[in-house]
Scaffold this motif. Sequence first.
Motif, PDB file in Angstrom:
ATOM      1  N   THR A 192       0.844  -1.205   0.000  1.00  0.00           N
ATOM      2  CA  THR A 192       0.000   0.000   0.000  1.00  0.00           C
ATOM      3  C   THR A 192       0.876   1.250   0.000  1.00  0.00           C
ATOM      4  OG1 THR A 192      -1.713  -1.177   1.226  1.00  0.00           O
ATOM      5  CG2 THR A 192      -1.839   1.224   1.231  1.00  0.00           C
ATOM      6  N   ALA A 193       1.876   1.283   0.867  1.00  0.00           N
ATOM      7  CA  ALA A 193       2.765   2.453   0.940  1.00  0.00           C
ATOM      8  C   ALA A 193       3.475   2.674  -0.395  1.00  0.00           C
ATOM      9  CB  ALA A 193       3.788   2.259   2.060  1.00  0.00           C
ATOM     10  N   ALA A 194       3.844   1.577  -1.060  1.00  0.00           N
ATOM     11  CA  ALA A 194       4.572   1.689  -2.328  1.00  0.00           C
ATOM     12  C   ALA A 194       3.742   2.415  -3.383  1.00  0.00           C
ATOM     13  CB  ALA A 194       4.977   0.294  -2.825  1.00  0.00           C
ATOM     14  N   ARG A 195       2.424   2.319  -3.266  1.00  0.00           N
ATOM     15  CA  ARG A 195       1.567   3.035  -4.234  1.00  0.00           C
ATOM     16  C   ARG A 195       1.780   4.543  -4.160  1.00  0.00           C
ATOM     17  NH1 ARG A 195      -2.436  -1.105  -3.232  1.00  0.00           N
ATOM     18  NH2 ARG A 195      -3.553   0.004  -1.619  1.00  0.00           N
ATOM     19  N   TYR A 196       2.260   5.000  -3.005  1.00  0.00           N
ATOM     20  CA  TYR A 196       2.510   6.446  -2.819  1.00  0.00           C
ATOM     21  C   TYR A 196       4.010   6.748  -2.881  1.00  0.00           C
ATOM     22  CZ  TYR A 196      -2.275   5.881  -1.684  1.00  0.00           C
ATOM     23  OH  TYR A 196      -3.603   5.531  -1.792  1.00  0.00           O
ATOM     24  N   ASP A 197       4.770   5.838  -3.527  1.00  0.00           N
ATOM     25  CA  ASP A 197       6.221   5.997  -3.634  1.00  0.00           C
ATOM     26  C   ASP A 197       6.850   6.153  -2.265  1.00  0.00           C
ATOM     27  OD1 ASP A 197       6.120   5.703  -6.342  1.00  0.00           O
ATOM     28  OD2 ASP A 197       6.374   7.832  -6.809  1.00  0.00           O
ATOM     29  N   LYS A 198       6.406   5.326  -1.322  1.00  0.00           N
ATOM     30  CA  LYS A 198       7.003   5.350   0.015  1.00  0.00           C
ATOM     31  C   LYS A 198       7.440   3.948   0.410  1.00  0.00           C
ATOM     32  CE  LYS A 198       4.527   9.351   1.797  1.00  0.00           C
ATOM     33  NZ  LYS A 198       3.541   9.892   2.718  1.00  0.00           N
ATOM     34  N   ALA A 199       8.623   3.891   1.029  1.00  0.00           N
ATOM     35  CA  ALA A 199       9.050   2.646   1.663  1.00  0.00           C
ATOM     36  C   ALA A 199       8.468   2.631   3.063  1.00  0.00           C
ATOM     37  CB  ALA A 199      10.572   2.591   1.730  1.00  0.00           C
ATOM     38  N   ALA A 200       7.904   1.497   3.471  1.00  0.00           N
ATOM     39  CA  ALA A 200       7.387   1.344   4.840  1.00  0.00           C
ATOM     40  C   ALA A 200       8.140   0.169   5.449  1.00  0.00           C
ATOM     41  CB  ALA A 200       5.887   1.077   4.821  1.00  0.00           C
ATOM     42  N   THR A 201       9.125   0.471   6.267  1.00  0.00           N
ATOM     43  CA  THR A 201       9.996  -0.574   6.796  1.00  0.00           C
ATOM     44  C   THR A 201       9.621  -0.893   8.241  1.00  0.00           C
ATOM     45  OG1 THR A 201      11.756   0.278   5.415  1.00  0.00           O
ATOM     46  CG2 THR A 201      12.414  -1.199   7.206  1.00  0.00           C
ATOM     47  N   PRO A 202       9.302  -2.167   8.526  1.00  0.00           N
ATOM     48  CA  PRO A 202       8.951  -2.497   9.911  1.00  0.00           C
ATOM     49  C   PRO A 202      10.161  -2.369  10.826  1.00  0.00           C
ATOM     50  CG  PRO A 202       8.801  -4.460   8.496  1.00  0.00           C
ATOM     51  CD  PRO A 202       9.185  -3.313   7.618  1.00  0.00           C
ATOM     52  N   ILE A 203      10.028  -1.583  11.888  1.00  0.00           N
ATOM     53  CA  ILE A 203      11.141  -1.438  12.833  1.00  0.00           C
ATOM     54  C   ILE A 203      10.830  -2.139  14.150  1.00  0.00           C
ATOM     55  CG2 ILE A 203      12.094   0.637  11.782  1.00  0.00           C
ATOM     56  CD1 ILE A 203      10.715   2.308  13.943  1.00  0.00           C
ATOM     57  N   LEU A 204       9.562  -2.495  14.332  1.00  0.00           N
ATOM     58  CA  LEU A 204       9.169  -3.285  15.510  1.00  0.00           C
ATOM     59  C   LEU A 204       7.828  -3.940  15.200  1.00  0.00           C
ATOM     60  CD1 LEU A 204       9.943  -3.905  18.524  1.00  0.00           C
ATOM     61  CD2 LEU A 204       8.308  -2.136  19.160  1.00  0.00           C
ATOM     62  N   SER A 205       7.676  -5.192  15.595  1.00  0.00           N
ATOM     63  CA  SER A 205       6.386  -5.873  15.424  1.00  0.00           C
ATOM     64  C   SER A 205       6.246  -6.906  16.525  1.00  0.00           C
ATOM     65  CB  SER A 205       6.324  -6.635  14.087  1.00  0.00           C
ATOM     66  OG  SER A 205       6.672  -5.832  12.993  1.00  0.00           O
ATOM     67  N   HIS A 206       5.006  -7.196  16.885  1.00  0.00           N
ATOM     68  CA  HIS A 206       4.752  -8.318  17.793  1.00  0.00           C
ATOM     69  C   HIS A 206       3.341  -8.836  17.573  1.00  0.00           C
ATOM     70  CE1 HIS A 206       2.631  -5.719  20.877  1.00  0.00           C
ATOM     71  NE2 HIS A 206       3.396  -4.799  20.315  1.00  0.00           N
ATOM     72  N   VAL A 207       3.159 -10.086  17.938  1.00  0.00           N
ATOM     73  CA  VAL A 207       1.875 -10.750  17.707  1.00  0.00           C
ATOM     74  C   VAL A 207       1.440 -11.433  18.985  1.00  0.00           C
ATOM     75  CG1 VAL A 207       0.678 -12.480  16.309  1.00  0.00           C
ATOM     76  CG2 VAL A 207       2.618 -11.295  15.352  1.00  0.00           C
ATOM     77  N   SER A 208       0.141 -11.360  19.271  1.00  0.00           N
ATOM     78  CA  SER A 208      -0.398 -12.190  20.353  1.00  0.00           C
ATOM     79  C   SER A 208      -1.581 -12.949  19.774  1.00  0.00           C
ATOM     80  CB  SER A 208      -0.839 -11.317  21.525  1.00  0.00           C
ATOM     81  OG  SER A 208      -2.071 -10.712  21.194  1.00  0.00           O
ATOM     82  N   ARG A 209      -2.281 -13.709  20.625  1.00  0.00           N
ATOM     83  CA  ARG A 209      -3.387 -14.520  20.134  1.00  0.00           C
ATOM     84  C   ARG A 209      -4.465 -13.634  19.491  1.00  0.00           C
ATOM     85  NH1 ARG A 209      -7.333 -17.634  22.808  1.00  0.00           N
ATOM     86  NH2 ARG A 209      -6.867 -16.650  24.790  1.00  0.00           N
ATOM     87  N   HIS A 210      -4.628 -12.413  19.997  1.00  0.00           N
ATOM     88  CA  HIS A 210      -5.756 -11.581  19.554  1.00  0.00           C
ATOM     89  C   HIS A 210      -5.408 -10.510  18.525  1.00  0.00           C
ATOM     90  CE1 HIS A 210      -8.353 -13.477  22.377  1.00  0.00           C
ATOM     91  NE2 HIS A 210      -7.538 -13.206  23.368  1.00  0.00           N
ATOM     92  N   TYR A 211      -4.135 -10.236  18.328  1.00  0.00           N
ATOM     93  CA  TYR A 211      -3.824  -9.151  17.394  1.00  0.00           C
ATOM     94  C   TYR A 211      -2.382  -9.235  16.898  1.00  0.00           C
ATOM     95  CZ  TYR A 211      -1.446  -6.960  21.381  1.00  0.00           C
ATOM     96  OH  TYR A 211      -0.602  -6.710  22.434  1.00  0.00           O
ATOM     97  N   ALA A 212      -2.159  -8.539  15.773  1.00  0.00           N
ATOM     98  CA  ALA A 212      -0.780  -8.302  15.306  1.00  0.00           C
ATOM     99  C   ALA A 212      -0.559  -6.794  15.363  1.00  0.00           C
ATOM    100  CB  ALA A 212      -0.628  -8.799  13.872  1.00  0.00           C
ATOM    101  N   ARG A 213       0.654  -6.402  15.720  1.00  0.00           N
ATOM    102  CA  ARG A 213       0.974  -4.979  15.835  1.00  0.00           C
ATOM    103  C   ARG A 213       2.301  -4.733  15.122  1.00  0.00           C
ATOM    104  NH1 ARG A 213      -0.898   0.201  16.905  1.00  0.00           N
ATOM    105  NH2 ARG A 213       0.481   1.326  18.311  1.00  0.00           N
ATOM    106  N   THR A 214       2.353  -3.697  14.294  1.00  0.00           N
ATOM    107  CA  THR A 214       3.610  -3.387  13.624  1.00  0.00           C
ATOM    108  C   THR A 214       3.805  -1.876  13.519  1.00  0.00           C
ATOM    109  OG1 THR A 214       4.981  -3.860  11.677  1.00  0.00           O
ATOM    110  CG2 THR A 214       2.641  -3.577  11.270  1.00  0.00           C
ATOM    111  N   TYR A 215       5.062  -1.465  13.557  1.00  0.00           N
ATOM    112  CA  TYR A 215       5.462  -0.056  13.461  1.00  0.00           C
ATOM    113  C   TYR A 215       6.306   0.085  12.204  1.00  0.00           C
ATOM    114  CZ  TYR A 215       4.137  -0.001  18.392  1.00  0.00           C
ATOM    115  OH  TYR A 215       3.444  -0.118  19.574  1.00  0.00           O
ATOM    116  N   LEU A 216       5.808   0.888  11.262  1.00  0.00           N
ATOM    117  CA  LEU A 216       6.482   1.006   9.965  1.00  0.00           C
ATOM    118  C   LEU A 216       7.053   2.401   9.811  1.00  0.00           C
ATOM    119  CD1 LEU A 216       3.422  -0.653   8.411  1.00  0.00           C
ATOM    120  CD2 LEU A 216       5.659  -1.696   8.185  1.00  0.00           C
ATOM    121  N   GLU A 217       8.354   2.456   9.561  1.00  0.00           N
ATOM    122  CA  GLU A 217       8.997   3.755   9.347  1.00  0.00           C
ATOM    123  C   GLU A 217       8.931   4.093   7.861  1.00  0.00           C
ATOM    124  OE1 GLU A 217      12.696   5.991  11.239  1.00  0.00           O
ATOM    125  OE2 GLU A 217      13.274   4.171  10.176  1.00  0.00           O
ATOM    126  N   LEU A 218       8.573   5.336   7.572  1.00  0.00           N
ATOM    127  CA  LEU A 218       8.368   5.736   6.180  1.00  0.00           C
ATOM    128  C   LEU A 218       9.582   6.464   5.616  1.00  0.00           C
ATOM    129  CD1 LEU A 218       4.713   7.112   6.341  1.00  0.00           C
ATOM    130  CD2 LEU A 218       5.514   4.766   6.027  1.00  0.00           C
TER     131      LEU A 218
END
Length: 376
Positions: A192-218
């Motif tokens: 999705t970010a690439a459509r706007y000519d942006k790199a979105a690089t995950p710098i932190l992520s974690h997952v639990s039973r109920h959700y996934a969470r990620t932090y993307l640096e642009l």
Amino acid sequence: MDIEEGGLTVSVPEARDGASEGTGGGVFFNPTQELNRDVTVATLRAYRDREPRAASYLDAMAASGIRGVRAAAEGYDVTCADVDDEAVKLAAANLDANGLDGEAVHRDVNALLYDEGPFDVVDLDPYGTPIPFADAAFANGRNLVCVTATDTAPLCGAHLNSGIRKYGAVPRNTDYHPEMGLRTLISALVRTAARYDKAATPILSHVSRHYARTYLELESGARAADDCLDGVGHVDHCEDCLWRAATRGHIADPVDACPECGSDRVLTAGPIWLGPVAEPDFARAVRREVTDDMGEAKRARKLLGTVARELDTPTHYDQHRLYKEWGEPAIGMDEFVERLRGAGHEASRAHYRGTAVKSTASVPEMREAVLGGDGD
Ligand SMILES: C[S@@+](CC[C@H](N)C(=O)[O-])C[C@H]1O[C@@H](n2cnc3c(N)ncnc32)[C@H](O)[C@@H]1O
Ligand SMILES: [Zn+2]
């Protein structure tokens, strides 16, 4: 009722657990997301050292405003948005009651992002999938986009058609499903970010039973976006012997039979994210920012420590599933990892679950390393 979180007092509706989210009346609040919010605050602290110019924070789905209040207490210039008028009033009252600057606005966040953006940090915390908000967030986010997804069944391939529809990818239900879910999510966000000519690089992520969470640096720029897309590819997975192979690139070559055992029960998942899901140094920096006034400080430190030490191969193995395959009783996880390392393989535990292990060794190599002659 009033609750205390991160040293602040915030008024929230009667606590309900994640199972009833979105179904009842009133403003949403999920006390079990405190770990997610504690990690968010620690990330906002660590991120400021990395990007000192990051100042504005959009709590895009504010509900009680608890995330925005906590970000405002860290000195961010906060906007809380919600389409629910009661939520907006509550978020405004919670900012006020804590003596914090910041505004709460009654707006659809997609319209707000296009009208009032850019925001330095955009935090998406919707019911279920974040995809309806991803375009606006990447088009109008400047530094960091933080994303929670609670639709774990579509993400990991358990609800295959829903996953295909929402994420433009084919996720597959495997024994590493939490990681499949995270990598499906990141792949869709990166594309999705690439459509706007942006790199979105995950710098932190974690997952639990109920959700996934990620932090993307642009990072803006067509070349940066192209480089980032190089992290997307496919995983082939044998349902019989657990062989798997990750291949980068946009097109997957069909695998007719497992090269290890000859089975035709080979699944192909993709496009999923095959690059790192976190930067170990940043995960360590975030861990250092966890403070004792956080209710989930202990779990946050443990989680971030595991994420920082995790070997970043694209899929983990479930140790119990391996032993079931081998017909042997499982040993302790630390011992298991030590035996792999002792045999010269890279190996680590992984945060996805207590029995998750990452290794550069193949399944037969792992068997040899941990069972040795006993397994033959
Ligand atoms: C899961 S709750 C947010 C929880 C909150 N961030 C927390 O940490 O407790 C999702 C919220 O998103 C709001 N919402 C749904 N669609 C929205 C939209 N298009 N724009 C802004 N808010 C929206 C809902 O009203 C709801 O309050
Ligand atoms: Zn096989």
